[in-house]
Design a protein around this motif. Structure first.
Motif, mmCIF file in Angstrom:
data_model
loop_
_atom_site.group_PDB
_atom_site.id
_atom_site.type_symbol
_atom_site.label_atom_id
_atom_site.label_comp_id
_atom_site.label_asym_id
_atom_site.label_seq_id
_atom_site.Cartn_x
_atom_site.Cartn_y
_atom_site.Cartn_z
ATOM 1 N N ARG A 178 49.980 82.327 119.013
ATOM 2 C CA ARG A 178 49.233 81.164 118.995
ATOM 3 C C ARG A 178 48.139 81.199 117.658
ATOM 4 N NH1 ARG A 178 47.635 78.420 123.794
ATOM 5 N NH2 ARG A 178 46.225 77.315 122.282
ATOM 6 N N GLN A 179 47.836 80.345 117.161
ATOM 7 C CA GLN A 179 46.693 80.348 116.187
ATOM 8 C C GLN A 179 45.394 79.919 116.757
ATOM 9 O OE1 GLN A 179 47.167 78.074 112.382
ATOM 10 N NE2 GLN A 179 45.179 77.037 112.989
ATOM 11 N N GLU A 215 47.630 68.372 119.528
ATOM 12 C CA GLU A 215 47.317 69.550 119.343
ATOM 13 C C GLU A 215 46.721 70.175 120.214
ATOM 14 O OE1 GLU A 215 44.997 72.116 115.988
ATOM 15 O OE2 GLU A 215 45.493 70.218 115.511
ATOM 16 N N THR A 216 46.884 71.478 120.765
ATOM 17 C CA THR A 216 46.308 72.459 121.651
ATOM 18 C C THR A 216 45.426 73.218 120.799
ATOM 19 O OG1 THR A 216 47.898 74.098 121.759
ATOM 20 C CG2 THR A 216 48.093 72.110 123.360
ATOM 21 N N LEU A 225 42.546 76.349 120.147
ATOM 22 C CA LEU A 225 42.181 77.272 120.660
ATOM 23 C C LEU A 225 41.181 78.174 119.883
ATOM 24 C CD1 LEU A 225 42.367 79.822 122.537
ATOM 25 C CD2 LEU A 225 44.528 80.615 121.498
ATOM 26 N N TYR A 274 47.819 84.916 124.561
ATOM 27 C CA TYR A 274 47.909 83.769 123.446
ATOM 28 C C TYR A 274 48.762 84.414 122.273
ATOM 29 C CZ TYR A 274 44.258 81.721 125.876
ATOM 30 O OH TYR A 274 43.367 80.951 127.072
#
Length: 389
Positions: free
Chosen positions: A178-179, A232-233, A235, A175
């Protein structure tokens, strides 16, 4: 497992181990296993069983399962005709202290000890092992037992520090950029988890972009997952070892999963104790790490499972497989390297069920201990569980 079958296991174990030692002679390598059996509570001085009917002391179950896994491994080692003696010690003996039992080990020339013991007992064994230069394998407790400057102490179940480092590396590999939102509360263990992630993030120059979000009450919990856009994805990492809290977070995210294009929640190693297959978690991709993973498809695993099904009408626990693996693995290593085994730990020789990545941990330029750095990562989504590394 039913008490009657556990009692049966005890006698099967005893018979197997007497045979294993009774047929051994000559110059041999030597290994010992410490496990909590509470034999002095179960049997009186005359050898009579002190519990009524089919009752069984519950505190014995864990140690007995480990004991039985070891006895099955001894049978396998015997079939290889290894010049190896294996001694079994009840770490909860009322007749002998750990120090007295360890002295017997040293006098008998034991070269390695596998210990399934409490943290307090492990601390004692680690100290004695360093003093007598006998390698002690901590088989089950994810703790270093305060071992320092001790190249004779080996942690097989990785400490939380090691597991968090492994999780960071997993996120860094999968990731990057990624946030990741880390959910914690105002508890000391969770503050520690946050501090480890913050330290690693600084060291690796924000390879993983963390945002930390405290959830300290029901209002904050109920707000999770409700303020995002449908594209939105999501995580998230639940930075808590508390499985009850983890379950609540999973349930809340599942209820809000339609707010996301996709939703991934990563948990701690304790999540192996959560029933992630519950319908109330549907819609969330759940990821967590475990230090030991055995799909039980190999011949030895099938044989052990079949033995339990046929003889005990039960399933072998993870402790049975752990004890079998470590007894076979280190029994072969002791036979090959003898007392110098602590210098031959960083390899993959004699793998049985689990991959181990044993490395030295340094402090002030000296080996503080050895520790297994391996973790397996599992992912679960809508009924499908699979390993992802």
């Amino acid at each position: 497992m039913k008490p009657f079958y556990l009692l049966l296991i005890f006698f099967l174990c005893f018979s197997s181990l007497v045979q294993a030692q009774g047929t051994l002679s000559g110059a041999r390598h030597k290994m010992a296993i410490f496990t909590p059996l509470y034999i002095d509570e179960a049997f009186d001085n005359a050898g009579s069983y002190q519990y009524a009917g089919k009752n069984f002391p519950k505190q014995t179950i864990s140690g007995l399962e480990f004991y039985h896994g070891a006895s099955l491994a001894i049978d396998s080692l015997n079939k290889q005709n290894l010049p190896l003696d294996v001694y079994i010690y009840d770490s909860k003996s009322e007749r002998e202290t750990l120090e007295q039992q360890f002295s017997k080990c040293a006098a008998d020339g034991v070269e390695l000890i596998i210990a399934h013991c409490s943290l307090a007992d492990l601390t004692t064994l680690a100290r004695l092992g360093a003093d007598k230069k006998i390698t002690v394998i901590n088989a089950t407790v994810p703790n270093d037992a305060n071992a320092t400057d001790n190249p004779y102490f080996v942690v097989i179940n990785p400490t939380i520090q090691t597991q968090l480092e492994g999780l960071y590396n997993y996120m860094k590999a999968n990731y990057t950029g990624r946030q990741v939102t880390v959910i914690t509360r105002k508890q000391s263990s969770e503050k520690y988890i946050r501090s480890v992630f913050e330290t690693l993030s600084k060291h690796y120059k924000d390879s993983v972009k963390f945002i930390f979000r405290e959830v300290n009450d029901e209002i904050a919990l109920n707000a999770l997952g409700t303020t995002t856009q449908p594209t939105e994805t999501g995580l998230f990492v639940v930075g808590s070892l508390d499985t009850d809290f983890g379950s609540k977070v999973l349930k809340q995210f599942a209820a809000s999963s339609k707010n996301y294009a996709s939703l991934t929640v990563i948990g701690m190693p304790t999540w192996e104790n959560i029933n992630i297959a519950k319908p109330e978690y549907k819609g969330v991709e759940i990821i967590y790490s475990i230090p030991f993973y055995n799909p039980k498809t190999d011949a030895a695993s099938r044989s052990i499972t079949g033995y339990y099904n046929k003889k005990m009408y039960a399933r072998p626990s993870d402790l049975v497989f752990r004890a079998y693996d470590l007894t076979c693995r280190f029994g072969n290593l002791v036979n090959k390297y003898g007392k110098g085994i602590n210098k031959k730990l960083e390899g993959t020789e004699y793998r049985t069920f689990f991959d181990l990545d044993i490395k030295p941990v340094y402090q002030n330029g000296k080996i503080s201990r050895y520790e297994n750095k391996k973790s397996y990562y599992l992912t679960y989504l809508n009924g499908v569980l699979k390993m992802v590394n």
